[in-house]
Design a protein around this motif. Structure first.
Motif, short mmCIF file in Angstrom:
data_model
loop_
_atom_site.label_atom_id
_atom_site.label_comp_id
_atom_site.label_asym_id
_atom_site.label_seq_id
_atom_site.Cartn_x
_atom_site.Cartn_y
_atom_site.Cartn_z
N ILE A 253 -2.79 4.07 4.27
CA ILE A 253 -3.61 4.83 3.31
C ILE A 253 -3.87 6.24 3.83
O ILE A 253 -3.79 7.22 3.06
N ALA A 254 -4.14 6.38 5.12
CA ALA A 254 -4.34 7.72 5.68
C ALA A 254 -3.11 8.60 5.43
O ALA A 254 -3.23 9.78 5.10
N TYR A 255 -1.94 7.99 5.56
CA TYR A 255 -0.70 8.77 5.41
C TYR A 255 -0.28 8.96 3.96
O TYR A 255 0.38 9.95 3.62
N LYS A 256 -0.65 8.01 3.09
CA LYS A 256 -0.42 8.24 1.66
C LYS A 256 -1.26 9.44 1.19
O LYS A 256 -0.80 10.25 0.38
N ILE A 257 -2.48 9.55 1.73
CA ILE A 257 -3.32 10.70 1.41
C ILE A 257 -2.64 11.98 1.88
O ILE A 257 -2.56 12.98 1.16
N ALA A 258 -2.13 11.95 3.12
CA ALA A 258 -1.48 13.14 3.69
C ALA A 258 -0.25 13.54 2.88
O ALA A 258 -0.06 14.72 2.54
N TYR B 271 0.80 -1.22 0.00
CA TYR B 271 0.00 0.00 0.00
C TYR B 271 0.84 1.28 0.00
O TYR B 271 0.29 2.37 0.09
N GLY B 272 2.17 1.14 -0.10
CA GLY B 272 2.96 2.32 -0.42
C GLY B 272 3.89 2.88 0.63
O GLY B 272 4.35 4.02 0.50
N ALA B 273 4.21 2.11 1.69
CA ALA B 273 5.18 2.61 2.66
C ALA B 273 6.55 2.76 1.99
O ALA B 273 6.99 1.88 1.26
N ASP B 274 7.21 3.88 2.25
CA ASP B 274 8.53 4.13 1.66
C ASP B 274 9.65 3.55 2.51
O ASP B 274 10.71 3.19 2.00
N THR B 275 9.42 3.48 3.82
CA THR B 275 10.33 2.79 4.73
C THR B 275 9.46 2.07 5.76
O THR B 275 8.28 2.38 5.92
N VAL B 276 10.06 1.11 6.45
CA VAL B 276 9.36 0.38 7.50
C VAL B 276 10.28 0.30 8.71
O VAL B 276 11.47 0.00 8.57
N LEU C 259 -5.66 5.20 -4.34
CA LEU C 259 -4.57 4.81 -3.46
C LEU C 259 -4.78 3.41 -2.90
O LEU C 259 -3.82 2.69 -2.63
N ASP C 260 -6.04 3.03 -2.72
CA ASP C 260 -6.37 1.68 -2.28
C ASP C 260 -7.37 1.09 -3.27
O ASP C 260 -8.59 1.13 -3.07
N PRO C 261 -6.88 0.54 -4.39
CA PRO C 261 -7.77 0.00 -5.43
C PRO C 261 -8.75 -1.05 -4.90
O PRO C 261 -9.90 -1.10 -5.33
N ASP C 262 -8.26 -1.89 -3.97
CA ASP C 262 -9.11 -2.95 -3.44
C ASP C 262 -10.33 -2.38 -2.72
O ASP C 262 -11.46 -2.86 -2.90
N LYS C 263 -10.11 -1.36 -1.90
CA LYS C 263 -11.21 -0.75 -1.15
C LYS C 263 -12.19 -0.04 -2.09
O LYS C 263 -13.41 -0.12 -1.91
N ALA C 264 -11.66 0.65 -3.09
CA ALA C 264 -12.52 1.37 -4.03
C ALA C 264 -13.45 0.40 -4.76
O ALA C 264 -14.66 0.63 -4.87
N LYS C 265 -12.88 -0.70 -5.24
CA LYS C 265 -13.70 -1.69 -5.96
C LYS C 265 -14.69 -2.36 -5.01
O LYS C 265 -15.86 -2.58 -5.37
#
Length: 445
Positions: A356-361, A103-108, A398-404
């Protein structure tokens, strides 16, 4: 990808991206980042040399895809995962890692405190193509059986070296919290909310000695220079509530982090600064301005900030509001918050919600900054919506699964993927369709 790149550095005593940047050398990592960020490699080199950008890329994490954290690059997000003393499962942590990357984390960051910490970290690094960060203090305490009195500088350095050998790309160390600052804690509503900070406080109070991370800072820099581990200078005294935001304890530590930043740069070690915490919206901009001033524009990495203290269960929303503002004002990386913040250990679903909340931010911040191309995806989504291209809308989300999933709750059949309406307005009251009909009529006339 990086195996051949790092072979050429095997005889170099210092192997950091900052060292090479200062030598006017553009590394393959810098070239890779330049392509991703759509910037010139010269700009990347200059920003890294200046300390305003870091490329966290431990020489032993060779399957890592290089990425950059800095004001010249896109706003990044970090995902925190990790076991606890009450719940420890390597497979679960690997699932959280894969969800983070999907879902798009740049680091973990692996913040594990329970179970076989070395084995958990080994598996996480093996499965990750993004940089992995840690808070070594958690393992240091774990390895002395949670007896803070047994913590020694030698044990600290041994754990740091072990984690660096495994491939950790950045350490959070709480070196800016000094013994002299202890009286400031008593005036706070919530004292110390940082786990690492509270452990340091306990050690200093027991021994009445200076913070060992501060005392051994030069030895820590030696390890970082050898493996190219970036330092994330932790904010032990970050505010844990709005009442403590921007107080003398927080800002006093920030000044010391500036001193530590300069010392790291002198040794060619990359640095970013960690920030608050809980901060009212009207104080966020000032916090970022002070970090730039006190820490010489080193990349700022903030947790939230949460803009209210009463959103338990929804702190990913409260903090994403603050994160959007922080990113707009110049924060380089946002540390996500999940719905479980303050309440419990996040599970896989919580990780997804937080990311997803933070990808939006972060994306909102890039648009607000006017970053070139940041709005292209939004414009493509607008076209897809207006043209009733449902599959393209899912693809761009940003979250294709949730949108569908949400679309298909009421109109699951494939035929409705071609429909010129959704279940909200139906076929007769769709504003897009009415607008299109008006446009056609106007064109005819």
């Amino acid at each position: 990808m990086r195996t051949e790149w790092v072979k050429t550095r095997i005889n170099d005593k210092i192997r950091t991206q900052m060292y090479y940047a200062k030598q006017n050398i553009i590394t393959p990592e810098m070239e890779y980042v330049a392509k991703v960020e759509k910037l010139s490699a010269k700009i990347i080199r200059k920003e890294v040399a200046r300390g305003r950008m870091i490329i966290p890329a431990n020489i032993n994490h060779t399957h890592l895809r290089p990425m950059a954290i800095g004001i010249a690059s896109s706003c990044k997000i970090n995902s925190n995962i990790g076991s606890s003393a009450l719940a420890s499962d390597i497979d679960e942590e690997v699932r959280k890692l894969k969800t983070s990357i999907k879902y798009g984390a740049d680091t973990v960051m692996d913040l594990s405190t329970g179970g076989d910490l070395d084995e958990i970290r080994k598996e996480i690094i093996k499965e990750s193509d993004v940089p992995i960060g840690t808070v070594p203090m958690y393992q240091i305490l774990h390895d002395v059986n949670n007896t803070i009195e047994d913590l020694t500088i030698e044990k600290m350095l041994e754990v740091l070296e072990r984690q660096a050998q495994q491939g950790v790309s950045y350490f959070t160390i709480h070196a800016g919290f000094k013994l002299e600052m202890m009286p400031l804690i008593a005036t706070r509503k919530m004292g110390i909310v940082s786990r690492g900070g509270s452990l340091m406080a306990a050690w200093m109070m027991h021994y009445h000695k200076e913070n060992p991370f501060y005392s051994a800072y030069d030895e820590i820099l030696d390890i970082c220079a050898k493996y190219d581990v970036a330092l994330s200078l932790g904010d032990s005294l970050r505010p844990g509530c709005l009442a403590d935001a921007s107080d003398d304890a927080q800002l006093g530590e920030l000044k010391i982090l500036g001193e530590l930043t300069k010392r790291a740069w002198e040794r060619d070690v990359q640095v970013m600064i960690e920030g608050p915490g809980h901060v009212p919206m009207n104080q966020i901009k000032r916090n970022i301005e002070l970090e730039k001033e006190y820490c010489y524009e080193a990349p700022f990495y903030v947790l939230g900030p949460l803009v209210t203290d009463i959103a338990a269960g929804y702190d990913h929303i409260s903090s994403a509001i603050g994160a959007s503002m922080a990113g707009w004002y110049g924060v380089a990386m946002l540390c996500y918050v999940t719905p479980k913040e303050h309440l419990g250990l996040p599970n896989d679903d919580d990780v997804r919600e937080g990311i997803i909340a933070y990808k939006i931010a972060a994306h909102s911040a890039d648009i607000a900054r006017g970053r070139e191309g940041a709005r292209n995806r939004d414009d493509a989504m607008s076209d897809a919506r207006y043209n009733f291209d449902w599959n393209r809308q899912f693809e761009l989300a940003l979250d294709p699964d949730k949108a569908k999933e949400f679309h298909d709750e009421t109109l699951p059949q494939d035929v409705f993927k071609e429909a010129e309406f959704c279940s909200m307005c139906g076929p007769k009251f769709c504003s897009y369709k009415i607008s299109q009909d008006i446009a056609k009529m106007a064109k005819i006339e």
